[in-house]
Design an enzyme around this catalytic site. Structure first.
Site, PDB file in Angstrom:
ATOM      1  CG  HIS A   1      10.286  52.350 -25.833  1.00 42.41           C
ATOM      2  ND1 HIS A   1      11.043  53.159 -26.649  1.00 42.41           N
ATOM      3  CD2 HIS A   1       9.024  52.384 -26.339  1.00 42.41           C
ATOM      4  CE1 HIS A   1      10.281  53.688 -27.595  1.00 42.41           C
ATOM      5  NE2 HIS A   1       9.043  53.227 -27.428  1.00 42.41           N
TER       6      HIS A   1
ATOM      7  CD  GLU B   1      14.369  53.188 -25.481  1.00 39.27           C
ATOM      8  OE1 GLU B   1      13.629  53.909 -26.183  1.00 39.27           O
ATOM      9  OE2 GLU B   1      14.311  51.946 -25.505  1.00 39.27           O
TER      10      GLU B   1
ATOM     11  CB  CYS C   1       9.621  51.597 -30.448  1.00 42.83           C
ATOM     12  SG  CYS C   1       7.887  52.126 -30.359  1.00 42.83           S
TER      13      CYS C   1
END
Length: 272
Positions: free
Chosen positions: A218, A220, A131
């Protein structure tokens, strides 16, 4: 891509935390550093299973190797201004996401861009960007970064993979992960390969063998973390009711963050 025989030394990945994680996620996962460590460890485990399965299927090692253990260190570059003491201490550097703008000229952002450029100037340490980190690496390579005309991309989102993206991620023609951005890298720098795109953001992922791998989304995040972010931004007025409800309708959908992107990150860090 080939994975070299590991030495006794672990694969050393430094996570540069470019922001503080949302409050609940910070406590539960140990901030962005903890979220990325979770992603990388899960990716290494998935890569090990993949190699083990190939070994069993072939009935021999066929030159395959055991994936080494990871050593993940964390550095708060935004609030504490700390970085790895020397590039010799790490094998890869991962830049996290952030609510800040990668095109701003705040001193800590300029320092981060210069640090990335120092990594790009050498040939051993690899770069991974997520990002904001994807955008900082794009900026360090000379690409323009700005707010996109298409507005926000949020929650679980499908991306179309280029042929190279299909090879790198190994999940068919589409990659699905969480998104939370409206800023974009406006071009693909010379010598860099594009891996993924959406209608709103053409440059969703970049790759250069042995140098860098980035992604705008993202990997994660899970549904729990994304929900906290959506609720926070809805309460503060960043997202109106319609945007919030539409994003929440996709938040629990299946996505490829940990099993596909985490594995691809570790594979990239190991590739010879």
């Amino acid at each position: 891509m080939t994975i070299p025989t590991p030495t006794n030394r672990p694969l050393r990945i430094a996570v540069l935390e470019c922001d503080r994680a949302p409050a609940k996620a910070h406590v539960k996962y140990g901030g962005y550093g903890g979220l990325y460590e979770r992603l990388l460890v899960s990716g290494a485990e998935a890569l090990a299973r993949e190699h083990s399965g190939a070994h069993d299927k072939d009935g021999g090692d066929k030159g395959m190797t055991v994936v080494p253990r990871l050593e993940v260190s964390k550095y708060d570059v935004k609030h504490e201004g700390v970085y790895p003491a020397a590039l010799e201490d790490v094998d890869a550097v991962l830049l996290s996401g952030s609510k800040f703008n990668a095109y701003d000229n705040d001193s800590w952002i300029l320092k981060l861009v210069a640090y990335v450029q120092s990594i790009l100037a050498q040939t051993r340490v690899r770069l991974i960007g997520v990002c904001f980190g994807h955008q900082i690496i794009g900026r360090a390579l000379g690409a323009a970064v700005s707010s996109g005309e298409g507005g926000w991309e949020t929650s679980v989102t499908h991306m179309s993979l280029t042929p190279k993206g299909q090879e790198v991620f190994g999940c068919g023609k589409t990659l699905t992960i969480h998104q939370m951005h409206k800023d974009i890298v406006r071009s693909v720098p010379p010598g860099i390969e594009l891996l993924a795109s959406t209608a709103i953001c053409q440059n969703q992922s970049m790759y250069s063998p042995g140098r860098l791998m980035t992604i705008q989304g993202h990997p994660e995040f899970n549904a729990e973390v994304m929900t906290e972010i959506l609720e926070t931004r809805h309460a503060s007025g960043v997202f109106d009711d319609g945007m919030f409800e539409e994003a929440m309708s996709r938040v629990a959908r299946k996505q490829h963050g940990v099993d596909v992107v985490g594995k691809a990150f570790v594979r990239f860090a190991l590739e010879g």
